[in-house]
Every structure is written in structure tokens, then in C-alpha cells.
Design a protein around this motif. Structure first.
Motif, PDB file in Angstrom:
ATOM      1  N   ALA A  68       0.815  -1.216   0.000  1.00 35.43           N
ATOM      2  CA  ALA A  68       0.000   0.000   0.000  1.00 35.43           C
ATOM      3  C   ALA A  68       0.851   1.269   0.000  1.00 35.43           C
ATOM      4  N   ALA A  69       2.045   1.201   0.563  1.00 38.38           N
ATOM      5  CA  ALA A  69       2.915   2.378   0.609  1.00 38.38           C
ATOM      6  C   ALA A  69       3.276   2.874  -0.787  1.00 38.38           C
ATOM      7  N   TRP A  70       3.189   1.989  -1.777  1.00 36.76           N
ATOM      8  CA  TRP A  70       3.489   2.364  -3.161  1.00 36.76           C
ATOM      9  C   TRP A  70       2.222   2.402  -4.031  1.00 36.76           C
ATOM     10  N   GLY A  71       1.072   2.212  -3.413  1.00 34.51           N
ATOM     11  CA  GLY A  71      -0.152   2.138  -4.191  1.00 34.51           C
ATOM     12  C   GLY A  71      -0.281   0.822  -4.938  1.00 34.51           C
ATOM     13  N   LEU A  72       0.381  -0.220  -4.420  1.00 31.10           N
ATOM     14  CA  LEU A  72       0.397  -1.532  -5.053  1.00 31.10           C
ATOM     15  C   LEU A  72      -0.282  -2.566  -4.165  1.00 31.10           C
ATOM     16  N   ARG A  73      -0.607  -3.681  -4.774  1.00 32.63           N
ATOM     17  CA  ARG A  73      -1.051  -4.853  -4.028  1.00 32.63           C
ATOM     18  C   ARG A  73      -0.008  -5.935  -4.243  1.00 32.63           C
ATOM     19  N   LEU A  74       0.705  -6.289  -3.185  1.00 29.53           N
ATOM     20  CA  LEU A  74       1.759  -7.288  -3.282  1.00 29.53           C
ATOM     21  C   LEU A  74       1.219  -8.675  -2.963  1.00 29.53           C
ATOM     22  N   HIS A  75       1.664  -9.636  -3.754  1.00 32.47           N
ATOM     23  CA  HIS A  75       1.386 -11.046  -3.510  1.00 32.47           C
ATOM     24  C   HIS A  75       2.739 -11.740  -3.335  1.00 32.47           C
ATOM     25  N   TYR A  76       2.833 -12.605  -2.356  1.00 34.58           N
ATOM     26  CA  TYR A  76       4.092 -13.308  -2.109  1.00 34.58           C
ATOM     27  C   TYR A  76       3.978 -14.757  -2.557  1.00 34.58           C
ATOM     28  N   SER A  77       4.880 -15.152  -3.453  1.00 29.30           N
ATOM     29  CA  SER A  77       4.916 -16.516  -3.971  1.00 29.30           C
ATOM     30  C   SER A  77       6.070 -17.235  -3.279  1.00 29.30           C
ATOM     31  N   HIS A  78       5.758 -17.905  -2.185  1.00 35.12           N
ATOM     32  CA  HIS A  78       6.816 -18.535  -1.387  1.00 35.12           C
ATOM     33  C   HIS A  78       7.179 -19.891  -1.979  1.00 35.12           C
ATOM     34  N   GLU A  79       8.470 -20.102  -2.198  1.00 35.69           N
ATOM     35  CA  GLU A  79       8.950 -21.297  -2.880  1.00 35.69           C
ATOM     36  C   GLU A  79       9.511 -22.351  -1.932  1.00 35.69           C
ATOM     37  N   GLY A  80       9.443 -22.111  -0.633  1.00 38.30           N
ATOM     38  CA  GLY A  80      10.022 -23.048   0.315  1.00 38.30           C
ATOM     39  C   GLY A  80      11.484 -22.727   0.574  1.00 38.30           C
ATOM     40  N   PRO A  81      12.190 -23.608   1.265  1.00 36.52           N
ATOM     41  CA  PRO A  81      13.565 -23.302   1.670  1.00 36.52           C
ATOM     42  C   PRO A  81      14.574 -23.293   0.535  1.00 36.52           C
ATOM     43  N   THR A  82      14.239 -23.916  -0.604  1.00 38.55           N
ATOM     44  CA  THR A  82      15.152 -23.955  -1.746  1.00 38.55           C
ATOM     45  C   THR A  82      14.536 -23.184  -2.909  1.00 38.55           C
ATOM     46  N   PRO A  83      15.185 -22.106  -3.377  1.00 37.10           N
ATOM     47  CA  PRO A  83      14.634 -21.343  -4.502  1.00 37.10           C
ATOM     48  C   PRO A  83      14.462 -22.227  -5.732  1.00 37.10           C
ATOM     49  N   LEU A  84      13.438 -21.924  -6.516  1.00 37.91           N
ATOM     50  CA  LEU A  84      13.105 -22.724  -7.694  1.00 37.91           C
ATOM     51  C   LEU A  84      13.755 -22.207  -8.970  1.00 37.91           C
ATOM     52  N   GLU A  85      14.701 -21.264  -8.846  1.00 44.72           N
ATOM     53  CA  GLU A  85      15.361 -20.626  -9.982  1.00 44.72           C
ATOM     54  C   GLU A  85      14.337 -19.839 -10.805  1.00 44.72           C
ATOM     55  N   THR A  86      14.808 -19.191 -11.858  1.00 50.78           N
ATOM     56  CA  THR A  86      13.941 -18.246 -12.567  1.00 50.78           C
ATOM     57  C   THR A  86      12.776 -18.921 -13.290  1.00 50.78           C
ATOM     58  N   GLY A  87      13.048 -20.003 -13.999  1.00 50.53           N
ATOM     59  CA  GLY A  87      11.970 -20.688 -14.704  1.00 50.53           C
ATOM     60  C   GLY A  87      10.973 -21.315 -13.751  1.00 50.53           C
ATOM     61  N   GLY A  88      11.476 -22.041 -12.762  1.00 57.09           N
ATOM     62  CA  GLY A  88      10.592 -22.642 -11.773  1.00 57.09           C
ATOM     63  C   GLY A  88       9.851 -21.595 -10.976  1.00 57.09           C
ATOM     64  N   GLY A  89      10.508 -20.454 -10.744  1.00 53.94           N
ATOM     65  CA  GLY A  89       9.851 -19.380 -10.014  1.00 53.94           C
ATOM     66  C   GLY A  89       8.671 -18.811 -10.774  1.00 53.94           C
TER      67      GLY A  89
END
Length: 231
Positions: A68-89
Motif C-alpha cells: 500500500a505504501a506504493w499504491g500496489l497490491r503485493l502477492h508473495y509466492s513462497h517457494e520453500g527453503p530452496t529457490p526454484l530458480e527463474t523458470g521454476g519461479g
């Protein structure tokens, strides 16, 4: 248009700065790196932004809230403890991004590139912003021809800036395109999918000749901070 900010990396090259702070939340010029992107996205008219997270994921909503501080709606896509890299992300975030083209940007870069120049409807499956090769990446990544098409090879290479517009169709057939067993949940790089799009003539691009920094080391972060504070 929605946007995706890649923020799930482990920040291993930035240790010890990233022991307690994810790299996109490190500050340069008095604000977190990711905040520079959020400001530009809001100014562009984007209203929904997906932030993918993994390492120290709880720090993002603590610092950014719901956007809201930027006039945006943020959604968080949590990938777990190991990042899924760019394609998987991207694959993991698609349910939040929807069926239309979306803007994606690496959370650990800084640039004066105007996001307003990006096409809302890319001609193919991807439109990439390329920059001059930095000293730490002299070999570059992709080739941009005179008609604005991007190729995997065939000329002098430029470096992919980490800024692009993608259609979800870029991910079609991803399992046959990735270069190794992706595991479960799927973890794979975006580069093979981009090269496949280039091979079928479905990748366009442009050359940004302005300022751009890949904040990959503490030294580069310090240099960027000095530049931004100096104006």
C-alpha cells in the motif's frame, strides 16, 4: 499488466550482508533495492506485483507490507527453503500472474531504464532488455539483430539485464525444454526456455545504453550506493 519481482535467491555472494537480510532488501541510495522497482512499477500503472521468496522470506512482508505504501497490491509466492530458480519461479507464480503478458525484473539489479518503454503485448513470447556487457560478464548472453529479434548466437553478444515481458505461453512444454530433471516442485532456469523461443523467432528485445548494475557483490552494492547518493 501485472509484474513479478524475482527475490528468492540465497544471496550467497553477498554474505555476510545477506545473513539476516535478503539481497533485494539491502539498501542503496537510502532505500531497498526492490523499492526502486516498486516505485517504477507503480508509476507505470501496475497495481499488482508478485514477489517470489525463499531465503528469509518473512523479511519481505515485514518490510514491504501489502504494498500500500506504493499504491500496489503485493502477492508473495513462497517457494520453500530452496529457490526454484527463474523458470521454476515463474511456473510457481503463474496462478498469481494470470493469463496475460507480465513484466518480470530481477530484484537485485538497479537501473535507470524506463519500464514504460516495454511492450504491453510482446510480438512473441518474450521481450528482453539487453545491456552492454559489464566487466564481470564480458562474454554476454544473447545477440540482438537490427530488426529487434534476439538470438542465442550469431553475432556480438549483449548481457541480459534481468528485465523482460513474458507471455505465459513461454512456459508451454517447459518439461521437454529444460536441461535436467527439474525435481518436485520443479526447479529450473529460464534461459533454456528463452533460447527455445529465440529458435522459433518468438523473442524480441532492445538495447538499453543507460545505467544498469547487477548488485552481485558487497563491493558493487557500495559503489552503487555512492553513485546514488552523489546524484
Amino acid at each position: 499488466m501485472k509484474a513479478l519481482v524475482f527475490a528468492a535467491g540465497l544471496g550467497e555472494r553477498m554474505r555476510p550482508l545477506t545473513d539476516h537480510t535478503p539481497k533485494p532488501l539491502l539498501e542503496a541510495g537510502g532505500k531497498p533495492l526492490i523499492a526502486w522497482h516498486l516505485e517504477k512499477l507503480a508509476a507505470l500503472g501496475v497495481r499488482e506485483v508478485v514477489v517470489n521468496t525463499s531465503w528469509l522470506a518473512d523479511r519481505f512482508p515485514e518490510r514491504l507490507g501489502d504494498g500500500a505504501a506504493w499504491g500496489l497490491r503485493l502477492h508473495y509466492s513462497h517457494e520453500g527453503p530452496t529457490p526454484l530458480e527463474t523458470g521454476g519461479g515463474i511456473l510457481h507464480a503463474l496462478p498469481l500472474l494470470g493469463e496475460d503478458p507480465f513484466l518480470a525484473v530481477n530484484g537485485d539489479i538497479w537501473t535507470d531504464y524506463d519500464f514504460g518503454r516495454l511492450p504491453r503485448e510482446p510480438a512473441g513470447d518474450a521481450h528482453l532488455v539487453l545491456v552492454d556487457n559489464p566487466r564481470h560478464h564480458p562474454q554476454g548472453d544473447f545477440v540482438l539483430d537490427t530488426e529487434g529479434r534476439v538470438h542465442a548466437d550469431g553475432g556480438a553478444r549483449l548481457t541480459f539485464s534481468g528485465i523482460g515481458v513474458y507471455r505465459p505461453s513461454l512456459l508451454l512444454g517447459w518439461r521437454q525444454t529444460v536441461d535436467r530433471d527439474p525435481g518436485d516442485p520443479p526447479r529450473f532456469r529460464l534461459a533454456p526456455l528463452l533460447r527455445a523461443a529465440m529458435a522459433r523467432g518468438a523473442a524480441s528485445g532492445e538495447h538499453h545504453r543507460g545505467r544498469w548494475t547487477d548488485v552481485g557483490t558487497p563491493e558493487r552494492l557500495q559503489a552503487l550506493d555512492r553513485q546514488l547518493r552523489a546524484g
